[in-house]
Scaffold this active site. Structure first.
Site, PDB file in Angstrom:
ATOM      1  N   VAL A 192       0.724  -1.326   0.132  1.00 27.34           N
ATOM      2  CA  VAL A 192       0.091   0.008   0.045  1.00 27.34           C
ATOM      3  C   VAL A 192       0.859   1.217  -0.002  1.00 27.34           C
ATOM      4  CG1 VAL A 192      -1.862   1.277   1.239  1.00 27.34           C
ATOM      5  CG2 VAL A 192      -1.991  -1.138   1.160  1.00 27.34           C
ATOM      6  N   ALA A 193       0.437   2.299  -0.982  1.00 27.78           N
ATOM      7  CA  ALA A 193       1.406   3.309  -0.951  1.00 27.78           C
ATOM      8  C   ALA A 193       1.210   4.167   0.255  1.00 27.78           C
ATOM      9  CB  ALA A 193       0.980   4.250  -2.201  1.00 27.78           C
ATOM     10  N   GLU A 246      -0.041  -4.868 -11.678  1.00 30.26           N
ATOM     11  CA  GLU A 246      -1.571  -4.554 -11.373  1.00 30.26           C
ATOM     12  C   GLU A 246      -2.550  -4.307 -12.725  1.00 30.26           C
ATOM     13  OE1 GLU A 246      -1.683  -1.565  -8.260  1.00 30.26           O
ATOM     14  OE2 GLU A 246      -0.551  -2.390  -6.740  1.00 30.26           O
TER      15      GLU A 246
END
Length: 255
Positions: free
Chosen positions: A160-161, A224
């Site tokens: 997760v960024a 992704e």
């Protein structure tokens, strides 16, 4: 879009000290004053198009994008958005969602929302039913997701960024999926008929698969196939060149 558009401009009050932020507004202003003023956003002219590049100021080691409304803004591990940035033109695209009701993640910027509607419509004409899973995320929401992932996977998690470094905050990114993968965000989506159609056609509507397979060392993220990013007309060139967004921008700078 069909029907009445749903406009939403949430009030953001965010006083907590988060990643890359100064301990007070006064300190932040002082740091900005010490930095050089950002240059005008560079416009690079190519074949029938003009690319607006990032306009950045570095504050306490963080390169902060100063023109976040730029449709072509390159948000990645090296460039973050301002803490309080939220697009003013967020709307809900008239597309299928795998959940009921309207949530923060239902929104996109208007131009991207219109394009997503066209993409979903054409996909359905070709026999592929797509679902919009997750679009806009505020800085606050990204912070929550980031901290939760750290609790689950450790402080060095990379799934997760960090808040501010996520494209979802731009309102130009949408995670899409299908019933064939139970509406999940998974690499196997890229092997489904829907995922293959998206890979081959998203550029026709101004979208790119932002994190392509085999480009992790460049983008900083694993493959992704579900993550679509709206960039407008340059999507065609990116697709034809078979490059990541980072590579495309570097090529533009060399022109």
């Amino acid at each position: 879009m069909s029907g009445m558009k749903n406009y939403w401009i949430p009030a953001v009050v965010f006083s907590a000290v988060l990643a890359g932020c100064s301990s007070s507004q006064e300190e932040a202003e002082q740091v900005i004053e010490e930095e050089e003023k950002p240059p005008e956003a560079e416009l690079v002219e190519g074949d029938n198009r003009i690319i607006e590049l990032n306009e950045v100021i570095t504050v306490q080691g963080d390169p902060i994008i100063q023109n976040p409304d730029n449709i072509e803004a390159n948000v990645n591990l090296n460039n973050r958005l301002p803490v309080d940035y939220e697009p003013a033109d967020l709307v809900v695209p008239d597309v299928r969602r795998p959940y009921e009701g309207i949530q923060e993640r239902s929104y996109l910027r208007e131009e991207a929302a219109d394009a997503l509607e066209q993409l979903f419509y054409e996909a359905e004409l070709d026999g592929h039913i797509l679902y919009a899973n997750s679009g806009f995320r505020s800085f606050e929401r990204q912070y929550e997701l980031f901290k939760n992932q750290q609790i689950q996977s450790g402080l060095d998690q990379t799934l997760v960024a960090q808040p501010g470094f996520s494209e979802h905050q731009t309102g130009l990114a949408m995670d899409v999926s299908s019933s064939s993968v139970n509406f999940g965000l998974t690499e196997t989506f890229g092997d489904t008929e829907e995922g293959i159609w998206v890979e081959e056609n998203a550029h026709l509507f101004g979208f790119i698969v932002r994190y392509p397979e085999g480009k992790q060392d460049i983008t900083g993220y694993s493959y992704e196939p579900w993550h679509l990013r709206y960039v407008g007309t340059i999507a065609n060139e990116i697709y034809e060149q078979g490059v990541s967004y980072e590579e495309f921008i570097e090529n533009v700078k060399k022109m």
